[in-house]
Design an enzyme around this catalytic site. Structure first.
Site, PDB file in Angstrom:
ATOM      1  N   HIS A  71      -7.836  -2.955  -2.411  1.00 52.18           N
ATOM      2  CA  HIS A  71      -7.604  -1.590  -2.898  1.00 52.18           C
ATOM      3  C   HIS A  71      -6.175  -1.483  -3.449  1.00 52.18           C
ATOM      4  CE1 HIS A  71      -7.443   2.721  -3.108  1.00 52.18           C
ATOM      5  NE2 HIS A  71      -8.538   2.926  -2.384  1.00 52.18           N
ATOM      6  N   GLU A  79      -9.091  -1.748  -8.290  1.00 51.64           N
ATOM      7  CA  GLU A  79      -9.471  -2.549  -7.131  1.00 51.64           C
ATOM      8  C   GLU A  79     -10.492  -3.626  -7.492  1.00 51.64           C
ATOM      9  OE1 GLU A  79     -10.868   0.296  -4.202  1.00 51.64           O
ATOM     10  OE2 GLU A  79      -9.750   1.883  -5.233  1.00 51.64           O
TER      11      GLU A  79
END
Length: 328
Positions: A198, A302
Site C-alpha cells: 500500500h 499499490e
C-alpha cells in the site's frame, strides 16, 4: 617430505588463512561502515525498532520491524519520496498511516479479518540466516525480515505460514521489496490470500500528478460497490475522492509529479493488480491520523494481487516483487 619443506608448507597455510580472514574482515567493515553500503538497527519513534539502509551517494531507506513498514525512502539529494502522515500513530496495535504498509492475508474487507489483514500490525523479526534459495543474490544493501503466525493469529486465521521479505536499497538508490510466502501447514490444508504493498508517494500537489499505464484497463470502483468499468483515459488525474482497483495491469506503471519535475516508476512481478487511491478533502477530515490538508501531498499507488487470490498448498510458496525508482 622433509622437516624443512613441511615447515614451509605450514607457514604457507598459515599465511593463506591469515589473508583470508583479513579479506573477510575488510569486506565486513567496508560493507557496514566505510564502504558503499551500511545497515543500522536503531530505535525509532516511541522506541520502536527500525532498520536504516544507506548508500554512500546519499540515498536511504527506513523500515520499522513493526509491520515490516517502510516509512522513508530518500534519493541522493535527501528528498523524501514516500509520504508519511504528520499524525501517524506509532503505537501498536494501530497501523502506521503512510509509508508502505504490507497488506496480508486480506486486502480491505474482502474476508472475515480486520481491514487489510494483520501483517501490518505485527512485530516482524530480522532474519539473519535466510535460506539461500529464498532470494536471488542482491545487488545493494538489504535487510531480511520474517513473520510467522502467533497462537492468537491462528485463532483468527488458522493457517501456518512463513512470510519473508527482503528490503533492498540498490547502488542506484532504487527501493526493492521482495516477498516470499510459504505454506508451512503440516496437516495438508491449503490457504488463500490477497496481498498489496500500500505505497503512499509524496507529491508536490495532487493537482500536479498523473498516473500512466492504466489506459483501457478494467477496474473495480470502490466508491461504487466495486462495480466494474473500463478506463477511458490515457492518463489518470485526480480532482475528487478516488479509489479504484485496476486489473491485470502492466508490469511497469509511472507516477508523474510535474510540480517536483519527478517521475517514479513502479515495476512489479507477481502483483497483477494496482490500486490508485486518494481520500480527497471530505474523507480526509474523517481520518484521525491524517491532517486535513495532507491529501494534497500524497497519492497511493499499490502493487497488489486482489482479483485472483493466491492459493498455496502445503509446502508451496509465492513470490512477489516491487521495485521503485525515480527520475528527474
Amino acid at each position: 617430505m622433509t622437516v624443512s619443506s613441511s615447515r614451509q608448507m605450514m607457514r604457507l597455510l598459515h599465511t593463506i588463512l591469515f589473508v583470508s580472514v583479513l579479506v573477510a574482515y575488510t569486506e565486513i567493515v567496508e560493507a557496514t561502515t566505510t564502504g558503499n553500503k551500511s545497515v543500522e538497527v536503531t530505535k525509532g519513534i516511541n522506541g520502536l525498532e527500525k532498520v536504516i539502509l544507506r548508500q554512500t551517494h546519499g540515498s536511504s531507506v527506513e523500515v520499522y520491524l513493526y509491520g515490516a513498514h517502510v516509512t522513508s525512502w530518500k534519493n541522493e539529494q535527501g528528498q523524501e519520496l514516500i509520504f508519511l502522515s504528520s499524525k501517524a500513530i506509532f503505537s501498536p496495535p494501530k497501523p502506521i498511516r503512510g509509508g508502505i504498509p504490507t497488506v496480508f492475508p486480506q486486502f480491505s474487507n474482502l474476508g472475515s479479518l480486520q481491514s487489510h489483514g494483520f501483517a501490518r500490525n505485527r512485530f516482524w523479526t530480522i532474519d539473519n540466516k535466510p535460506s539461500p534459495d529464498t532470494f536471488k543474490v542482491t545487488n545493494g544493501v538489504f535487510v531480511d525480515l520474517l513473520l510467522k503466525p502467533t497462537e492468537e493469529d491462528l485463532k483468527i486465521w488458522p493457517h501456518r505460514f512463513e512470510f519473508r521479505m527482503r528490503v533492498t536499497l540498490t547502488p542506484g538508490g532504487d527501493l526493492v521489496l521482495t516477498s516470499c510466502i510459504r505454506n508451512t501447514d503440516d496437516v495438508g490444508k491449503p490457504f488463500t490470500f490477497t496481498f498489496a504493498h500500500h505505497t503512499y508517494f509524496s507529491v508536490s500537489n495532487i493537482s500536479e500528478v498523473e498516473v500512466k499505464g492504466m489506459a483501457k484497463l478494467d477496474y473495480l470502483d470502490n466508491l461504487q460497490n466495486r462495480t466494474r468499468f473500463t478506463e477511458t483515459k490515457d492518463t489518470i488525474t485526480i480532482d475528487s475522492e478516488f479509489d479504484r482497483i485496476y486489473l491485470s495491469t502492466p508490469k511497469k506503471v509511472a507516477v508523474l509529479d510535474h510540480g517536483n519535475k519527478r517521475t517514479i516508476f513502479i515495476r512489479k512481478d507477481g502483483l497483477p493488480d494496482a490500486v490508485v487511491w486518494n481520500p480527497w478533502e471530505k474523507k480526509a477530515k474523517t481520518i484521525v491520523d491524517l491532517r486535513e490538508d495532507e491529501y494534497k501531498y500524497m497519492i497511493a499507488v499499490e502493487a497488489a494481487a486482489i482479483e485472483k487470490p493466491v492459493t498455496l498448498n502445503p509446502g508451496e510458496e509465492w513470490k512477489g516483487r516491487l521495485e521503485l525508482s525515480t527520475r528527474h
